[in-house]
Design a protein around this motif. Structure first.
Motif, PDB file in Angstrom:
ATOM      1  N   PHE A 282       0.757  -1.130  -0.027  1.00  0.00           N
ATOM      2  CA  PHE A 282       0.173   0.453  -0.159  1.00  0.00           C
ATOM      3  C   PHE A 282       0.807   1.092  -0.468  1.00  0.00           C
ATOM      4  CE2 PHE A 282      -0.339  -1.315   4.441  1.00  0.00           C
ATOM      5  CZ  PHE A 282       0.558  -0.749   4.940  1.00  0.00           C
ATOM      6  N   ALA A 283       0.315   2.612  -0.470  1.00  0.00           N
ATOM      7  CA  ALA A 283       1.049   3.297  -0.672  1.00  0.00           C
ATOM      8  C   ALA A 283       1.533   4.380   1.052  1.00  0.00           C
ATOM      9  CB  ALA A 283       0.154   4.799  -1.308  1.00  0.00           C
ATOM     10  N   VAL A 284       3.111   3.821   0.549  1.00  0.00           N
ATOM     11  CA  VAL A 284       3.811   4.352   1.941  1.00  0.00           C
ATOM     12  C   VAL A 284       4.808   5.160   1.567  1.00  0.00           C
ATOM     13  CG1 VAL A 284       5.396   4.182   3.429  1.00  0.00           C
ATOM     14  CG2 VAL A 284       3.340   2.931   3.800  1.00  0.00           C
ATOM     15  N   SER A 285       5.258   6.193   1.325  1.00  0.00           N
ATOM     16  CA  SER A 285       6.336   7.029   1.143  1.00  0.00           C
ATOM     17  C   SER A 285       7.789   6.886   1.791  1.00  0.00           C
ATOM     18  CB  SER A 285       6.304   8.986   0.847  1.00  0.00           C
ATOM     19  OG  SER A 285       5.533   9.348   2.187  1.00  0.00           O
ATOM     20  N   PRO A 286       9.200   6.604   1.078  1.00  0.00           N
ATOM     21  CA  PRO A 286      10.343   6.995   1.474  1.00  0.00           C
ATOM     22  C   PRO A 286       9.965   8.136   3.268  1.00  0.00           C
ATOM     23  CG  PRO A 286      10.948   7.112  -0.538  1.00  0.00           C
ATOM     24  CD  PRO A 286       9.181   7.844  -0.639  1.00  0.00           C
ATOM     25  N   GLY A 287       9.610   9.459   2.969  1.00  0.00           N
ATOM     26  CA  GLY A 287       9.531   9.975   4.531  1.00  0.00           C
ATOM     27  C   GLY A 287       8.513   9.154   5.946  1.00  0.00           C
ATOM     28  N   ASP A 288       7.321   8.478   4.421  1.00  0.00           N
ATOM     29  CA  ASP A 288       6.845   8.104   6.511  1.00  0.00           C
ATOM     30  C   ASP A 288       7.190   7.108   6.317  1.00  0.00           C
ATOM     31  OD1 ASP A 288       4.517   9.334   5.133  1.00  0.00           O
ATOM     32  OD2 ASP A 288       3.646   8.142   3.697  1.00  0.00           O
ATOM     33  N   VAL A 289       8.590   5.954   6.166  1.00  0.00           N
ATOM     34  CA  VAL A 289       8.793   4.693   6.158  1.00  0.00           C
ATOM     35  C   VAL A 289       9.657   5.845   7.948  1.00  0.00           C
ATOM     36  CG1 VAL A 289      11.083   3.572   6.134  1.00  0.00           C
ATOM     37  CG2 VAL A 289       9.162   3.975   4.133  1.00  0.00           C
ATOM     38  N   VAL A 290      10.027   6.907   7.096  1.00  0.00           N
ATOM     39  CA  VAL A 290      10.985   7.553   8.018  1.00  0.00           C
ATOM     40  C   VAL A 290      10.606   7.599   9.502  1.00  0.00           C
ATOM     41  CG1 VAL A 290      13.106   9.497   8.594  1.00  0.00           C
ATOM     42  CG2 VAL A 290      13.170   7.790   7.114  1.00  0.00           C
ATOM     43  N   MET A 291       9.010   8.174   8.981  1.00  0.00           N
ATOM     44  CA  MET A 291       8.484   8.728  10.480  1.00  0.00           C
ATOM     45  C   MET A 291       8.254   7.454  11.288  1.00  0.00           C
ATOM     46  SD  MET A 291       4.113  10.686   9.056  1.00  0.00           S
ATOM     47  CE  MET A 291       3.481   9.135   9.292  1.00  0.00           C
ATOM     48  N   LEU A 292       7.177   6.817  10.334  1.00  0.00           N
ATOM     49  CA  LEU A 292       7.043   5.930  11.305  1.00  0.00           C
ATOM     50  C   LEU A 292       8.127   4.823  12.103  1.00  0.00           C
ATOM     51  CD1 LEU A 292       4.864   3.979   8.334  1.00  0.00           C
ATOM     52  CD2 LEU A 292       3.721   4.561  10.237  1.00  0.00           C
ATOM     53  N   SER A 293       9.374   4.774  11.417  1.00  0.00           N
ATOM     54  CA  SER A 293      10.067   3.993  12.851  1.00  0.00           C
ATOM     55  C   SER A 293      10.209   5.461  13.764  1.00  0.00           C
ATOM     56  CB  SER A 293      11.448   3.974  11.533  1.00  0.00           C
ATOM     57  OG  SER A 293      12.897   3.711  12.967  1.00  0.00           O
ATOM     58  N   SER A 294      10.466   5.943  13.155  1.00  0.00           N
ATOM     59  CA  SER A 294      10.630   7.962  14.200  1.00  0.00           C
ATOM     60  C   SER A 294       9.550   7.070  15.308  1.00  0.00           C
ATOM     61  CB  SER A 294      10.810   8.344  13.741  1.00  0.00           C
ATOM     62  OG  SER A 294      11.552   8.891  12.917  1.00  0.00           O
ATOM     63  N   TYR A 295       8.285   7.240  14.728  1.00  0.00           N
ATOM     64  CA  TYR A 295       7.194   7.652  15.831  1.00  0.00           C
ATOM     65  C   TYR A 295       7.355   5.920  16.407  1.00  0.00           C
ATOM     66  CZ  TYR A 295       4.729  11.281  14.659  1.00  0.00           C
ATOM     67  OH  TYR A 295       4.089  12.646  14.155  1.00  0.00           O
ATOM     68  N   PHE A 296       7.660   4.331  16.575  1.00  0.00           N
ATOM     69  CA  PHE A 296       7.295   3.497  17.394  1.00  0.00           C
ATOM     70  C   PHE A 296       8.762   3.418  17.930  1.00  0.00           C
ATOM     71  CE2 PHE A 296       8.207  -0.451  17.948  1.00  0.00           C
ATOM     72  CZ  PHE A 296       6.134  -1.020  17.970  1.00  0.00           C
ATOM     73  N   MET A 297      10.152   4.504  17.491  1.00  0.00           N
ATOM     74  CA  MET A 297      10.739   4.738  18.831  1.00  0.00           C
ATOM     75  C   MET A 297      10.514   5.241  19.345  1.00  0.00           C
ATOM     76  SD  MET A 297      14.260   4.307  16.251  1.00  0.00           S
ATOM     77  CE  MET A 297      15.580   4.104  17.828  1.00  0.00           C
TER      78      MET A 297
END
Length: 588
Positions: A282-297
């Motif tokens: 599903f639609a996930v941008s490179p920025g979203d990957v960084v955001m999701l990783s930051s949020y989960f941390m």
């Protein structure tokens, strides 16, 4: 607090409810602090969104003005942190420091109300630990919980809301952390509570031992018992160390398990987000990957922070329970609703009075005492140790109440009197005068601060104390802690001056000259004679020079009054007093 006293609503067995009540009057400040914290902490969950935006601007080659707008927003959110941090800290500090003051005042107020029997049972070191250490624990646990808890909650809320808007498919992943944290808390809370209670008990025991050691230092040093005393202290310190180690290990295990669990979840989130972006599920941008990783941390850090608060909260709740042992103690001197004493002539009558201490209810310290003391009369109590003399004095003061019989003050049953108002007409001169660090004036006028300097000097003159006070520098001379700069005789004469300025109607002298040398005793005896003149006086002493001038001497044995009369009369009678007189100084 409010008009209702804190100790009247304190429930040590329900620490969470009690904690909520403690902060009832601080809700407005705490609300302002919470709002200020939420805004000042917002960069933690706003920055990953703006960072994702910057990455997408670069990857998608969007206009540079978008980059400048993102940078301006970053600067704005970072800059607002300072003024809101100051507002947050001020409001939170006002709240917790007010509660801290209220708690300590409630404890001090309760200690003043608790019976003398309670104070004999409980070490002063233990009570000191409750006022100092337990209150500080509550304050610090509240501060840490509010600070770290608000940080975690606002981060979680911001991360979840933004994720729900941008990548809602990842919300189930975040939900994994909640049951994991709950399982850890349930598993560890009981052990942490037990360890905190054990540690608190060891610290209280150590406080009592330290208090005892400091009071015994003159005896310890005089008899070369330093090694023995250090051995006793070492056992207490080792007990605190072992209990502390056990508590630290439990807390350490708790933190390690939490950290490992959430780091593994964080790695799984990063890899999962990257796999979704690479496969295009599903639609996930490179920025979203960084955001999701930051949020989960941030999420794992927040949940870990919440979990790490468990031992802090447990420690604070245990301290609330500890203070509850004092604030809910029922052994009080109850004066509310009783008749106030407006004037005292000084006539005291004991009618078939019996008294037994709680720890020996079948043994009467005073057994069937009937004694009528006229206003202005001096009665000396003599007899061997354990005969009940001190118990009688404590009943005169009102520290102890008869378990049977009654005591009448000017014809009124003392059980129905407000003893606080009675004690305004009472003065006590004990064997060891109780002085505090400060000036001569402050010690003499203790309880009577409005006295003029002329009145204070007159009392010092009558107490044979003016000469040495002037030699020290006058009324403003500092006497040192517990009167350390004074001799025993000088301390007693200051205590007599303090009694004189009160102009008491009832006077209690408890071995007031027993620890003095002959020269000091003479000066103190002269001062006591002036103090006793025209006042109802109860004297306990073992020196004949103190008691033979009494109007009557009451001889006690095993709690009973066995003989009473004037000195010459009792000696001529050849009874119990004559036997004590023949032995020399009377056993006190």
């Amino acid at each position: 607090m409010t008009g209702e006293l804190l100790e009247d609503r304190y429930q040590g067995g329900r620490p969470l409810r009690t904690l909520a009540y403690l902060f009832t009057g601080q809700r407005r400040r705490l609300l302002v602090a919470a709002v200020a914290f939420a805004f000042k902490h917002s960069p933690v969950w706003i920055m990953p969104v703006l960072t994702a935006e910057v990455i997408d601007i670069v990857v998608e080659h969007r206009p540079l003005r978008d980059l400048w707008w993102a940078a301006a927003l970053m600067a704005l959110f970072i800059g607002q942190n300072y003024p809101l941090s100051v507002l947050f800290i001020r409001q939170l500090s006002l709240s917790v420091r007010t509660v801290e003051t209220n708690l300590r005042m409630a404890l001090c107020r309760r200690l003043q109300e608790l019976s003398i029997g309670y104070h004999r049972r409980i070490s002063a070191g233990v009570l000191q630990a409750k006022i100092v250490r337990d209150v500080e624990n509550v304050v610090e646990s509240t501060r840490q919980t509010f600070d770290s808890g608000m940080a975690a909650v606002t981060t979680l809320a911001g991360a979840i809301v933004i994720t729900a808007v941008r990548v809602p498919e990842f919300l189930p992943v975040f939900a994994v952390a909640v049951p994991a944290s709950a399982l850890l808390v349930v598993a560890m809370r009981r052990r942490m509570t037990a360890r905190n209670a054990a540690f608190r008990a060891q610290v209280e025991q150590m406080s009592a031992r330290v208090s005892e050691m400091t009071h015994l230092i003159p005896i310890t040093r005089a008899h070369a018992l330093e090694t023995d005393e250090l051995d006793r202290m070492d056992r207490s310190l080792v007990g605190v160390r072992e209990a502390g180690i056990r508590l630290d290990v439990v807390n350490g295990k708790f933190g390690a398990l939490a950290w490992i669990t959430f780091q593994l979840l964080s790695v799984a989130c990063l890899v999962g987000a990257a796999w979704v972006a690479w496969t295009g599920v599903f639609a996930v941008s490179p920025g979203d990957v960084v955001m999701l990783s930051s949020y989960f941390m941030a999420l794992t850090g927040s949940v870990t922070a919440l979990l790490s608060l468990a031992p802090v909260v447990t420690k604070g709740l245990e301290s609330i329970r500890s203070m509850g042992e004092v604030l809910t103690e029922p052994d009080l001197e109850r004066n509310a609703g009783k008749a106030e004493v407006a004037d005292v002539a000084g006539a005291v009558r004991f009618e078939d009075v019996r008294f037994a201490y709680d720890d020996a209810p079948d043994e009467h310290a005073v057994d069937g005492l009937t004694l009528d003391v006229a206003a202005g009369e001096t009665v000396a109590l003599v007899g061997p140790s354990g005969s009940g003399k001190s118990t009688v004095l404590n009943m005169v003061i009102g520290f102890l109440a008869p378990t049977q019989g009654r005591i009448l003050l000017d014809g009124r049953d003392m059980a129905g009197l407000d003893l606080r108002t009675y004690r305004r007409f009472l003065a006590v001169v004990p064997q060891e005068s109780l002085l505090f660090e400060g000036s001569v004036r402050a010690n003499v006028t203790y309880g009577s601060p409005d006295l003029s300097d002329d009145a204070v000097r007159a009392a010092l003159r009558d107490a044979n104390a003016l000469e040495f006070v002037d030699a020290m520098g006058g009324l403003d001379a500092v006497i040192g802690e517990r009167g350390a700069r004074l001799s025993g005789g000088q301390r007693q004469r200051l205590a007599i001056a303090r009694a004189l300025v009160r102009d008491p109607r009832v006077l209690v002298l408890d071995e007031a000259t027993s620890a003095l040398d002959t020269a000091s005793e003479r000066l103190v005896q002269e001062a006591l004679a002036r103090l006793m003149k025209g006042r109802t006086t109860f004297v306990v002493a073992h020196r004949l020079t103190t008691i033979q001038g009494a109007d009557r001497i009451a001889v006690m044995r095993d709690g009973r009054l066995v003989e009473i009369g004037a000195h010459e009369e009792l000696v001529a009678r050849g009874g119990a007093y004559a036997q004590l007189h023949a032995m020399g100084p009377l056993a006190g």
